[in-house]
Structures are given as C-alpha cells and as structure tokens.
Design an enzyme around this catalytic site. Structure first.
Site, PDB file in Angstrom:
ATOM      1  CB  THR A 132       0.387  10.406  12.792  1.00  0.00           C
ATOM      2  OG1 THR A 132       0.849  10.446  11.972  1.00  0.00           O
ATOM      3  CG2 THR A 132       1.637  10.195  14.200  1.00  0.00           C
ATOM      4  CD  GLU A 191      -2.842   1.486   2.748  1.00  0.00           C
ATOM      5  OE1 GLU A 191      -3.842   1.278   2.529  1.00  0.00           O
ATOM      6  OE2 GLU A 191      -2.042   1.705   3.393  1.00  0.00           O
TER       7      GLU A 191
END
Length: 267
Positions: free
Chosen positions: A155, A142
């Site tokens: 994040t 990916e």
C-alpha cells in the site's frame, strides 16, 4: 467511449467483486462458526477506475475494444492472511473451485519470486461467470493473496509510485527495499509462533460461540416463560463468565441446552 457505455461495461465487474467477496467471507465465517482456524483474515475488493483503465490501456497499447480481453485486473479481490503458509492454504481452497464456479487462467507467485522492488504477493487471474440483464458473461478478475505485513508495504509502495509517477528516486527505492525485507522478517517471526497464535484464536472462537449459545438458550427459556430456570441459569452464567473457564462454560451450555430440549419435547 461515453459514461453510459462505461457503466454498462463495469456493472458486471462490480457484480463479480461483490459475489466473490461474499463467497470468500462465507468460507471464513463457516470455519469460525465451527471454531476452526480460518486462513482468511479479511477480504476486500474493488473495480478499477475508468481513468486507471484508460491509463493502463494507453501504457500497453490496447485498443478500446481490447480492454476487457487484455486488462486482467479491472475486477480485483484482495485476501489478507495472518501467516505466509495461510496464503497457500487459500490458494488450495481456490484451486478446489477451479472448473466449478470459476476458472483459473494463470498464477504469479511473487512470494517465492519477489519483484526487484521487494514486492511480495500471490496473484491468481481467473475467469468468473456473471449473469447479467443482457445474458451470461465471463469476465477476468485478479485475486491477490498476501499477509498483513505484505499488504502494508504494498500500500505504501503504491502511494509512493503514484506520487512520483513511477519515477521513484533511488534513495527512496532503497529504503522501500529495506522495509520490504523488514516486513518479510516480521512474517517469518510471526510464522515461528503461529501455533500459539492459532490456538489462542481458536480458544477465543470456542468461547465466543459457547457464550452465544448460552445467551440464545436463556432467551428461549425466557420466551417460553421459565422464569425460575432463567434466573438460576443467569446467575450461574454471570459467575462462570467472570472466571472465564472454558470447561465450566461448556458444562453450563450443555445443561441449558438439555433444559431447552426437554421443554421443546413437551411443546
């Protein structure tokens, strides 16, 4: 499945991550070397931990012998960009490689179609060929392409989801959505001044490359024993560098290169 067996499975993924990182960094460095703007700011990569692979397999009901076929992000590459339109330039660069050193399986554009949580990113699932000690192997990987602002938000969201094991309290969910919109507006503001930023960065790269050329050619003159020329050019270089005038730096670079080429012609 034992540890030794897992190592055998994951080694090709680790190799794929390292090779892809090198390839994308090479694109970035090549553009910067010729003083062109690079849509790639930096590249990271990772191989999913065994615990995360097993957790995902359990969540989706995959048998152990289906893991490599059905889990698409065991190998993950993340490409960071400064501006949203840089993301689509990177997509074009990857599309140009389709059918050559990789195959695009499918894409998910979470920028034009953001997730309910506020998540934005561009995902590409690819097949990547690896040469292993046991023969050729094609693995799934990916590639995530996002801006620095999108990455900062993602994040934080990932950490919160991990803490609450996906059961994030509603007030925090709402705050995350608001912060996602704030990150999106920051990207829009940066896009508005992108030409100024890009021109400034290109000017920096030109100056950096010119200075490197001057230093290298002065070292060549020193190596071949032309001390008088070295001292004269070094004195000029110190003065011009202090002023920071790119035109004067370019002129000096041309003068030193001419001198180096002249002496090389007599070798």
């Amino acid at each position: 499945m034992g540890l030794r067996h897992w190592k055998k499975i994951l080694i090709p993924y680790e190799q794929a991550v390292e090779e892809l990182k090198v390839k994308f960094k090479a694109i970035r460095n090549e553009l910067r070397e010729i003083s062109e703007y690079s849509p790639i700011e930096f590249v990271t990569g990772r191989v999913k931990k065994v615990s995360s692979i097993l957790e995902k397999a359990k969540k989706y009901g995959f048998a152990e012998n289906e893991i490599e076929e059905k889990i698409e992000d065991i190998a993950g590459i993340r490409i960071m960009c400064q501006f949203v339109d840089d993301i689509y330039k990177v997509v074009e660069l990857i599309e140009q490689r389709d059918g050559k050193d990789l195959k695009i399986v499918y894409v998910k554009d979470y920028i034009k179609n953001r997730k309910e949580s506020g998540y934005r990113s561009y995902h590409m699932i690819i097949k990547y060929p690896i040469q292993t000690a046991f023969g050729n192997k094609e693995i799934l990987a990916e590639i995530q392409i996002r801006t620095l602002a999108m990455n900062f938000w993602a994040t934080i969201e990932h950490s919160i989801n991990y803490k609450y094991k996906k059961n994030v309290p509603e007030p925090i969910k709402e705050r995350l959505k608001k912060s996602a919109e704030a990150a999106y507006h920051l990207d829009k503001e940066m896009w508005e001044i992108r030409h100024e930023v890009i021109n400034a960065q290109k000017l920096f790269e030109i100056k950096s490359n010119t200075v490197s050329s001057i230093v290298n050619n002065i070292q060549i003159l020193q190596y071949i024993g032309k001390e008088n020329e070295v001292n004269a050019f070094q004195e000029k270089f110190d003065k011009v560098l202090g002023k920071g005038n790119i035109v004067e730096l370019n002129d000096l670079s041309d003068d030193i290169k001419y001198m180096v080429d002249k002496y090389k012609a007599f070798d």
